[in-house]
Design an enzyme around this catalytic site. Structure first.
Site, PDB file in Angstrom:
ATOM      1  N   HIS A 123       0.903   9.105   5.812  1.00 51.75           N
ATOM      2  CA  HIS A 123      -0.449   8.728   5.422  1.00 51.75           C
ATOM      3  C   HIS A 123      -1.350   9.048   6.623  1.00 51.75           C
ATOM      4  CE1 HIS A 123      -3.736   5.897   4.467  1.00 51.75           C
ATOM      5  NE2 HIS A 123      -3.256   5.845   3.238  1.00 51.75           N
ATOM      6  N   ASP A 201       6.035   2.763   9.495  1.00 52.36           N
ATOM      7  CA  ASP A 201       4.904   2.360   8.659  1.00 52.36           C
ATOM      8  C   ASP A 201       5.483   1.771   7.377  1.00 52.36           C
ATOM      9  OD1 ASP A 201       3.020   2.279   6.653  1.00 52.36           O
ATOM     10  OD2 ASP A 201       2.252   4.305   6.986  1.00 52.36           O
ATOM     11  N   GLN A 204       4.205   0.681   2.282  1.00 54.83           N
ATOM     12  CA  GLN A 204       4.703   0.759   0.902  1.00 54.83           C
ATOM     13  C   GLN A 204       6.059   0.093   0.711  1.00 54.83           C
ATOM     14  OE1 GLN A 204       2.917   1.664  -1.614  1.00 54.83           O
ATOM     15  NE2 GLN A 204       1.214   2.522  -0.455  1.00 54.83           N
ATOM     16  N   LYS A 227      -1.230  -5.089   0.031  1.00 54.51           N
ATOM     17  CA  LYS A 227      -0.410  -4.338  -0.925  1.00 54.51           C
ATOM     18  C   LYS A 227       0.762  -5.180  -1.410  1.00 54.51           C
ATOM     19  CE  LYS A 227      -1.320   0.056   1.433  1.00 54.51           C
ATOM     20  NZ  LYS A 227      -2.198   0.869   0.594  1.00 54.51           N
ATOM     21  N   CYS A 366      -4.704  10.299   0.788  1.00 54.94           N
ATOM     22  CA  CYS A 366      -4.728  10.222   2.257  1.00 54.94           C
ATOM     23  C   CYS A 366      -3.511  10.904   2.868  1.00 54.94           C
ATOM     24  CB  CYS A 366      -4.803   8.782   2.757  1.00 54.94           C
ATOM     25  SG  CYS A 366      -6.285   7.947   2.256  1.00 54.94           S
TER      26      CYS A 366
HETATM   27  C1  LIG Z   1       2.124   4.712   3.609  1.00 55.16           C
HETATM   28  C2  LIG Z   1       0.819   4.084   3.948  1.00 55.16           C
HETATM   29  N1  LIG Z   1       0.472   3.949   5.239  1.00 55.16           N
HETATM   30  C3  LIG Z   1      -0.685   3.366   5.584  1.00 55.16           C
HETATM   31  C4  LIG Z   1      -1.596   2.912   4.658  1.00 55.16           C
HETATM   32  C5  LIG Z   1      -2.883   2.302   5.116  1.00 55.16           C
HETATM   33  O1  LIG Z   1      -2.878   0.937   4.904  1.00 55.16           O
HETATM   34  P1  LIG Z   1      -4.175   0.041   5.110  1.00 55.16           P
HETATM   35  O2  LIG Z   1      -5.248   0.674   4.284  1.00 55.16           O
HETATM   36  O3  LIG Z   1      -3.782  -1.286   4.599  1.00 55.16           O
HETATM   37  O4  LIG Z   1      -4.509   0.028   6.541  1.00 55.16           O
HETATM   38  C6  LIG Z   1      -1.274   3.035   3.308  1.00 55.16           C
HETATM   39  C7  LIG Z   1      -2.190   2.549   2.272  1.00 55.16           C
HETATM   40  O5  LIG Z   1      -3.013   3.196   1.711  1.00 55.16           O
HETATM   41  C8  LIG Z   1      -0.046   3.645   2.947  1.00 55.16           C
HETATM   42  O6  LIG Z   1       0.277   3.808   1.668  1.00 55.16           O
END
Ligand SMILES: Cc1ncc(COP(=O)(O)O)c(C=O)c1O
Lengths: 412, 142
Positions: A123, A201, A204, A227, A366
């Site tokens: 992401h 990370d 998910q 989430k 993203c």
């Molecule tokens: C794999 C992953 N990493 C990071 C993020 C970013 O998370 P947040 O928007 O809660 O900072 C997301 C969410 O969109 C994600 O799916």
């Protein structure tokens, strides 16, 4: 279908919302999950009955607020099985957590020629902070390639260590686009063998599978509370205590200090060193209620439910003419199903599904480098969570037929 | 919200069989426009004759709204002076925002089909992208 199926729709007030007069079919939980009544109530209760700032007041209300706020940290420690006290730092989500590490650890630990290993399915929030610190420190980024079947190429990953001084590896546990579950234990073991740190990370994975941080043994693990049924603006960074201790504060001001003189200050103990200023207190109280909800649902069942629904949806949609799926064939532990339909742009599909009350995400999610690797500009992503059921898949299936009808696919 | 207003026959036809799709030889000006969020991306090339847009072509990928808009735009813009194009651009932007008077709408021919976009605010930028790109091409000075 297992016992989770449709069990809890009634717990989620948003599902009572009508969209253009139709039942809401919410298939965008990978972006943010719906919130159960109990989470919403805990926030209302906090503001109604316990509202005060934390850690500072000697009065009763402030003590209560502090206790509620800290209780969530204890719950998170147990839920994610983190090794020691003081290792869970509240953040607004994964983005903030990665930025904290890239900035605080990265600026002090990276140097010219050092290597940061990322993957081709990250992401942007686990990519851009690293690009920035790499540019600043003269460090190099190397990406673990993604195979045609949408997995990380571990052979290539291992080779990186042979020729480079790897300082940190930052990869996701479950991809938000493909739904692939990455072999994080193996990734961690390999990196540690070469003295490199690992950040996982977990944006998910935390909502969908049992996560045992002690067992995975990463140096950092990031979670987005919103989430996993929690309020927006909540999440945390897990960090190995010895490393967190050596890191300088990320933001500075109130609450993160021990003592301040006109010229200098000393830092508060962990985790408060990294929690400057008034925090999202009500949000973290709500996150505690979210953890309670997930505990009673049972994470093994949650995982199975996501896998079953994504597999079922894939099976059902596979009869659609010109459909192409991206991600694991056997269903995603993250409950994610990404696809495209020949002749229909994802954006058009999204609009037409919306008119049927079906909320899916369309676009690059993203993850532009991954899109490029897949050879597409965008995909449609349906993501399933505990409140989804087979009826939602049937709605999606009918919705896709509506897409074919509106766009006159197959008759042109 | 009426889907048939958005996906009118003429729009679907332009989207699947776009006009002036391709490249032109030795273009005088060109521009690239993209909307990374939804993955739309267009390249527009033009040949000028004085201050007239003599030839125009586009290539790219996008949703049916953006593609149909690009196709119809090439029909409308060809042969127009730069000033006439700006005038048209202004009408087009009003059209997709639902702000264009009925009598002006009628003058737009096929393009009037994009009026349906105004009921879908999130899609307005899809319809406008090719036009913004052509504007950049017109203003491209090498
Ligand atoms: C794999 C992953 N990493 C990071 C993020 C970013 O998370 P947040 O928007 O809660 O900072 C997301 C969410 O969109 C994600 O799916």
């Amino acid at each position: 279908m297992n016992s989770l199926s449709g069990c809890c729709k009634k717990d989620f007030p948003t599902l009572k919302v009508k969209v253009y007069g139709k039942r809401l079919v919410y298939l965008d939980s990978a972006a943010t999950s719906l919130k159960p009544e109990s989470v919403i109530e805990s926030i209302v209760d906090f503001y109604s009955n316990h509202n005060a700032n934390i850690h500072r007041g000697v009065y009763l209300l402030s003590q209560e607020a502090t206790e509620l706020y800290e209780k969530t940290r204890t719950k998170l420690k147990k839920f994610f099985n983190t090794p020691k006290e003081g290792e869970i730092i509240y953040t607004s989500g994964t983005t903030a957590a990665v930025n904290l590490v890239a900035s605080s650890w990265g600026r002090t630990s990276l140097g010219e020629g050092d290597v940061i290993v990322l993957s081709g399915m990250e992401h942007h929030s686990n990519m851009v902070p690293w690009q920035i610190v790499a540019r600043e420190k003269g460090a190099k980024l190397i990406y673990i390639p993604v195979t045609d079947s949408g997995e990380l190429d571990l052979e290539e990953y291992k080779l990186i260590f042979k020729n480079h001084s790897v300082k940190i590896v930052a990869v996701n546990h479950i991809s938000n686009v493909l739904g692939t579950l990455n072999p994080v234990e193996e990734i961690v073991r390999q990196a540690h063998r070469y003295g490199a740190l690992v950040l996982i990370d977990g944006a998910q994975s935390a909502p969908h599978i049992p996560v045992d941080i002690s067992r995975i043994d990463p140096d950092f693990y990031t979670v987005s509370g919103h989430k996993m049924l929690g309020p927006t603006g909540t999440g945390f960074l897990y960090g190995r205590k010895e490393i967190l201790k050596s890191m300088p504060p990320y933001q500075s001001g109130g609450d993160m200090i021990e003592e301040v003189s006109l010229k200098n200050a000393t830092w508060n103990e962990l985790p408060y060193k990294f929690e400057a200023g008034t925090q999202n207190i009500a949000g973290f109280v709500g996150l505690g209620a979210a953890v309670d909800y997930l505990i009673s649902a049972g994470m093994d069942r949650v995982r199975k439910h996501g896998e079953e629904l994504s597999m079922k949806a894939r099976e059902m949609l596979s009869s659609v003419k010109g459909i192409k799926f991206y991600g694991p064939e056997k269903g995603s532990p993250g409950g994610v199903l990404s696809f495209n339909i020949e002749g229909a742009h994802p954006h058009d599909i999204g609009t037409i599904l919306d008119s049927e009350g079906i909320a899916v995400r369309t676009g690059h999610h993203c993850a532009q480098p991954l899109m490029k690797r897949l050879g597409v500009a965008a995909t449609v992503r349906a993501s399933f969570y505990i409140y989804n059921d087979e009826q939602d898949i049937e709605s999606l299936y009918s919705g896709i037929h509506k897409v074919a009808e509106v766009l006159k696919l197959g008759v042109k | 919200m009426e889907l048939s207003e958005l996906y009118r026959e003429v729009i679907l036809t332009h989207a699947t069989h776009p006009h002036h799709y391709g490249e032109i030889e030795n273009p005088d000006k060109k521009a690239h426009g993209s909307n990374p969020l939804c993955g739309d991306s267009f390249d527009i090339e033009i040949k000028m004759d004085g201050d007239k847009i003599a030839e125009i072509s586009f290539v790219g990928a996008g949703c049916s709204i953006s593609k149909a808009s690009a196709s119809m735009m090439t029909e409308m813009a060809r042969g127009k002076t730069v000033k006439e194009f700006y005038d048209l651009l202004d009408k087009m932007e009003k059209l997709v925002r639902g702000e264009l008077a009925e009598k002006d709408t009628e003058e737009l021919g096929d393009l009037a089909a994009l009026a349906g976009v105004s009921a879908f605010p999130i899609r307005v930028k899809c319809a406008i992208l090719p036009w913004k790109t052509l504007k950049n091409a017109v203003e491209d000075d090498g």
